[in-house]
Design an enzyme around this catalytic site. Structure first.
Site, PDB file in Angstrom:
ATOM      1  N   CYS A 109       0.893  -1.241   0.069  1.00 54.77           N
ATOM      2  CA  CYS A 109      -0.066   0.021   0.052  1.00 54.77           C
ATOM      3  C   CYS A 109       0.737   1.193  -0.001  1.00 54.77           C
ATOM      4  O   CYS A 109       0.186   2.316  -0.145  1.00 54.77           O
ATOM      5  CB  CYS A 109      -0.976  -0.060   1.043  1.00 54.77           C
ATOM      6  SG  CYS A 109      -2.165  -1.248   1.051  1.00 54.77           S
ATOM      7  N   HIS A 113      -3.295   7.236   2.350  1.00 58.97           N
ATOM      8  CA  HIS A 113      -3.773   5.783   1.867  1.00 58.97           C
ATOM      9  C   HIS A 113      -5.214   5.310   2.374  1.00 58.97           C
ATOM     10  O   HIS A 113      -5.212   5.460   3.733  1.00 58.97           O
ATOM     11  CB  HIS A 113      -2.606   4.782   2.143  1.00 58.97           C
ATOM     12  CG  HIS A 113      -3.173   3.146   2.051  1.00 58.97           C
ATOM     13  ND1 HIS A 113      -3.575   2.940   0.919  1.00 58.97           N
ATOM     14  CD2 HIS A 113      -3.224   2.043   2.929  1.00 58.97           C
ATOM     15  CE1 HIS A 113      -4.013   1.678   0.959  1.00 58.97           C
ATOM     16  NE2 HIS A 113      -3.753   1.215   2.158  1.00 58.97           N
ATOM     17  N   ASN A 165     -10.040  -0.510   0.501  1.00 56.15           N
ATOM     18  CA  ASN A 165      -8.706  -0.277   0.147  1.00 56.15           C
ATOM     19  C   ASN A 165      -8.141  -0.954  -0.983  1.00 56.15           C
ATOM     20  O   ASN A 165      -8.324  -2.220  -1.342  1.00 56.15           O
ATOM     21  CB  ASN A 165      -8.065  -0.803   1.524  1.00 56.15           C
ATOM     22  CG  ASN A 165      -6.589  -1.018   1.439  1.00 56.15           C
ATOM     23  OD1 ASN A 165      -5.901  -0.846   0.548  1.00 56.15           O
ATOM     24  ND2 ASN A 165      -5.822  -1.459   2.501  1.00 56.15           N
TER      25      ASN A 165
HETATM   26  N1  ACO Z   1     -18.046  -8.341  11.170  1.00 54.15           N
HETATM   27  C1  ACO Z   1     -18.515  -8.611  12.307  1.00 54.15           C
HETATM   28  N2  ACO Z   1     -17.634  -8.671  13.251  1.00 54.15           N
HETATM   29  C2  ACO Z   1     -15.907  -8.752  12.888  1.00 54.15           C
HETATM   30  C3  ACO Z   1     -15.700  -8.621  11.688  1.00 54.15           C
HETATM   31  C4  ACO Z   1     -16.534  -8.392  10.730  1.00 54.15           C
HETATM   32  N3  ACO Z   1     -16.138  -8.273   9.545  1.00 54.15           N
HETATM   33  N4  ACO Z   1     -14.359  -8.729  11.692  1.00 54.15           N
HETATM   34  C5  ACO Z   1     -13.925  -9.002  12.963  1.00 54.15           C
HETATM   35  N5  ACO Z   1     -15.070  -9.037  13.886  1.00 54.15           N
HETATM   36  C6  ACO Z   1     -15.306  -9.294  15.075  1.00 54.15           C
HETATM   37  C7  ACO Z   1     -13.954  -9.923  15.920  1.00 54.15           C
HETATM   38  O1  ACO Z   1     -13.991 -11.441  15.756  1.00 54.15           O
HETATM   39  C8  ACO Z   1     -13.945  -9.430  17.320  1.00 54.15           C
HETATM   40  O2  ACO Z   1     -14.787 -10.340  18.062  1.00 54.15           O
HETATM   41  P1  ACO Z   1     -14.760 -10.742  19.442  1.00 54.15           P
HETATM   42  O3  ACO Z   1     -14.403  -9.454  20.370  1.00 54.15           O
HETATM   43  O4  ACO Z   1     -15.648 -11.384  19.702  1.00 54.15           O
HETATM   44  O5  ACO Z   1     -13.315 -11.519  19.238  1.00 54.15           O
HETATM   45  C9  ACO Z   1     -14.516  -7.959  17.203  1.00 54.15           C
HETATM   46  O6  ACO Z   1     -15.090  -8.118  15.828  1.00 54.15           O
HETATM   47  C10 ACO Z   1     -13.193  -7.055  17.201  1.00 54.15           C
HETATM   48  O7  ACO Z   1     -12.405  -7.284  16.157  1.00 54.15           O
HETATM   49  P2  ACO Z   1     -11.138  -6.344  15.925  1.00 54.15           P
HETATM   50  O8  ACO Z   1     -10.392  -7.295  15.259  1.00 54.15           O
HETATM   51  O9  ACO Z   1     -10.698  -5.927  17.382  1.00 54.15           O
HETATM   52  O10 ACO Z   1     -11.893  -5.227  15.227  1.00 54.15           O
HETATM   53  P3  ACO Z   1     -11.125  -3.736  15.011  1.00 54.15           P
HETATM   54  O11 ACO Z   1     -11.994  -2.845  15.561  1.00 54.15           O
HETATM   55  O12 ACO Z   1      -9.513  -3.837  15.208  1.00 54.15           O
HETATM   56  O13 ACO Z   1     -11.631  -3.716  13.655  1.00 54.15           O
HETATM   57  C11 ACO Z   1     -10.216  -3.860  11.336  1.00 54.15           C
HETATM   58  C12 ACO Z   1     -11.049  -4.476  12.480  1.00 54.15           C
HETATM   59  C13 ACO Z   1     -11.417  -3.150  10.831  1.00 54.15           C
HETATM   60  C14 ACO Z   1      -9.696  -4.773  10.465  1.00 54.15           C
HETATM   61  C15 ACO Z   1      -9.342  -2.793  11.984  1.00 54.15           C
HETATM   62  O14 ACO Z   1      -8.342  -3.541  12.855  1.00 54.15           O
HETATM   63  C16 ACO Z   1      -8.362  -2.372  10.890  1.00 54.15           C
HETATM   64  O15 ACO Z   1      -8.781  -1.551  10.044  1.00 54.15           O
HETATM   65  N6  ACO Z   1      -6.921  -2.563  10.913  1.00 54.15           N
HETATM   66  C17 ACO Z   1      -6.206  -1.859   9.814  1.00 54.15           C
HETATM   67  C18 ACO Z   1      -5.971  -2.852   8.622  1.00 54.15           C
HETATM   68  C19 ACO Z   1      -5.456  -2.475   7.414  1.00 54.15           C
HETATM   69  O16 ACO Z   1      -5.498  -1.370   6.916  1.00 54.15           O
HETATM   70  N7  ACO Z   1      -4.843  -3.457   6.682  1.00 54.15           N
HETATM   71  C20 ACO Z   1      -4.409  -2.956   5.435  1.00 54.15           C
HETATM   72  C21 ACO Z   1      -3.327  -1.943   5.313  1.00 54.15           C
HETATM   73  S1  ACO Z   1      -2.767  -1.867   3.833  1.00 54.15           S
HETATM   74  C22 ACO Z   1      -1.839  -2.815   2.981  1.00 54.15           C
HETATM   75  O17 ACO Z   1      -0.448  -2.734   2.925  1.00 54.15           O
HETATM   76  C23 ACO Z   1      -2.450  -3.838   2.191  1.00 54.15           C
END
Ligand code: ACO
Length: 336
Positions: A119, A262, A292
């Site tokens: 990214c 990004h 993304n």
């Molecule tokens: N729908 C419903 N529930 C979900 C989902 C979903 N799609 N995904 C995860 N959950 C649940 C989890 O299982 C967890 O449940 P639990 O509490 O019962 O265990 C709960 O939601 C919380 O999960 P978290 O992982 O803590 O959620 P978070 O608020 O951190 O959001 C997310 C997750 C959206 C992925 C966030 O961490 C994020 O955006 N991180 C950055 C990722 C990113 O940008 N990656 C790309 C980088 S760029 C590149 O180089 C490709």
């Protein structure tokens, strides 16, 4: 390479272009596949829908279409292009997709190659291309493309990652100049120690060529992501690199017209904006529509803002890309 001037001191921004596939995958449609909901995805990421490539929409096709619209805006004769750099992690040919874009454009006088930095790829490619233009080697006009098709590498059963990504391409046309430098400043970083937070790793299975000589067949595992760690990395490192760059170039954040990050997560955009004291109306965001798109996000969002008359000539853009590697970078740009 007509008009070679070995005193080229900088680059100017001449055009932008973008392309996204037609297929739209909404949050509610994803919830037919994995246990999630529109409400969860929207509130945690800001994303409502994303575009998904279908047959005919590979990185070469998308990158070509984005590049062509950037060249049209720049009003260049295609034969005057010297350099094409394609940032992608998902080439449709592992030997490189940039030369096939060159061929489709008919840019016979250009040299074209791929660059991979996930990214951060577009930013790294823009900075690299600028160094060619300033480097005295006779390169005058460059097309920098970011294009990715992560839908082919997402685990569509992993609700923690499949909701985030979409496909698309964007491109900028940049030209060498001997009067000023509109790439005002930049910085780039990587930290391989934290690389395991986000990977698209190769998956080799052992085969046998002849008795006692093995080979490893080439394939890839789907994207593996520790979302929380990537999130923490982004909200920590992006403000730091942008603040340092602004300071180094003697700029304050109130001089920034647009913050172009990004497009990973709206909460990351808001958090970085807050830290830099840049108000929401100056933060460009289109991830609601596209999610993304990896290397494509920055030129895609810039192109939309130019065509919607938001970014104007001489506007100051502070931009940062970040992602797998881990890698991150920042650039301060004056548009035009
Ligand atoms: N729908 C419903 N529930 C979900 C989902 C979903 N799609 N995904 C995860 N959950 C649940 C989890 O299982 C967890 O449940 P639990 O509490 O019962 O265990 C709960 O939601 C919380 O999960 P978290 O992982 O803590 O959620 P978070 O608020 O951190 O959001 C997310 C997750 C959206 C992925 C966030 O961490 C994020 O955006 N991180 C950055 C990722 C990113 O940008 N990656 C790309 C980088 S760029 C590149 O180089 C490709």
């Amino acid at each position: 390479m007509e008009g070679i001037n070995f005193n080229q001191i900088g680059v100017s921004f001449k055009g932008s272009g973008s392309y996204v596939p037609d297929q739209i995958l909404t949050n509610s449609k994803i919830s037919q596949k994995v246990d999630t909901s529109n409400e969860w995805i929207k509130s945690r990421t800001g994303i409502s829908e994303r575009r998904i490539s279908s047959l005919g929409d590979n990185v070469t096709e998308m990158g070509y279409k984005a590049a062509l619209t950037a060249i049209e805006m720049a009003n260049w004769d295609i034969k005057t292009i010297d350099l094409i750099v394609l940032a992608t992690s998902t080439p449709n040919d592992l030997f490189g997709s940039a030369p096939s874009i060159q061929a489709k454009l008919g840019a016979a006088n250009a040299v074209a190659f791929d660059l991979t930095a996930a990214c951060s790829g577009f930013l790294f490619a823009l900075i690299s291309a600028s160094q060619f233009l300033k480097g005295g080697g006779g390169f005058k006009r460059a097309i920098v493309i970011g294009a990715d098709q992560l839908s082919s590498f997402v685990d569509w059963n992993d609700r923690g990652s499949c909701i985030l990504f979409g496909d698309g391409a964007g491109a900028l046309a940049i030209e060498a100049t001997n009067e000023f430098d509109n790439l005002i400043g930049f910085d780039m970083r990587t930290d391989g120690e934290r690389g395991s937070f986000l990977n698209l790793p190769s998956k080799n299975t052992k085969g046998s060529i002849i008795d006692n000589i093995d080979f490893l067949s080439g394939a890839f595992s789907p994207i593996q992501m520790n979302g929380q760690e990537v999130y923490k990395f982004a909200v920590r490192e992006v403000p730091i690199i942008l603040e340092k760059l602004l300071k180094k170039m003697n700029y304050t954040s109130d001089k920034v017209d647009w913050l172009v990050l990004h497009q990973a997560n709206q909460r990351i955009l808001d958090s970085v904006g807050e830290r830099l004291k840049i108000p929401g109306e100056k933060i460009l965001s289109n991830l609601e529509k596209y999610g993304n798109t990896s290397a494509a996000t920055i030129p895609l969002v810039i192109d939309e803002a130019i065509r919607n008359n938001r970014i104007k000539q001489n506007d100051i853009i502070a931009t940062s890309g970040f992602g797998a590697g881990l890698s991150w970078g920042a650039a301060l740009i004056k548009w035009g």
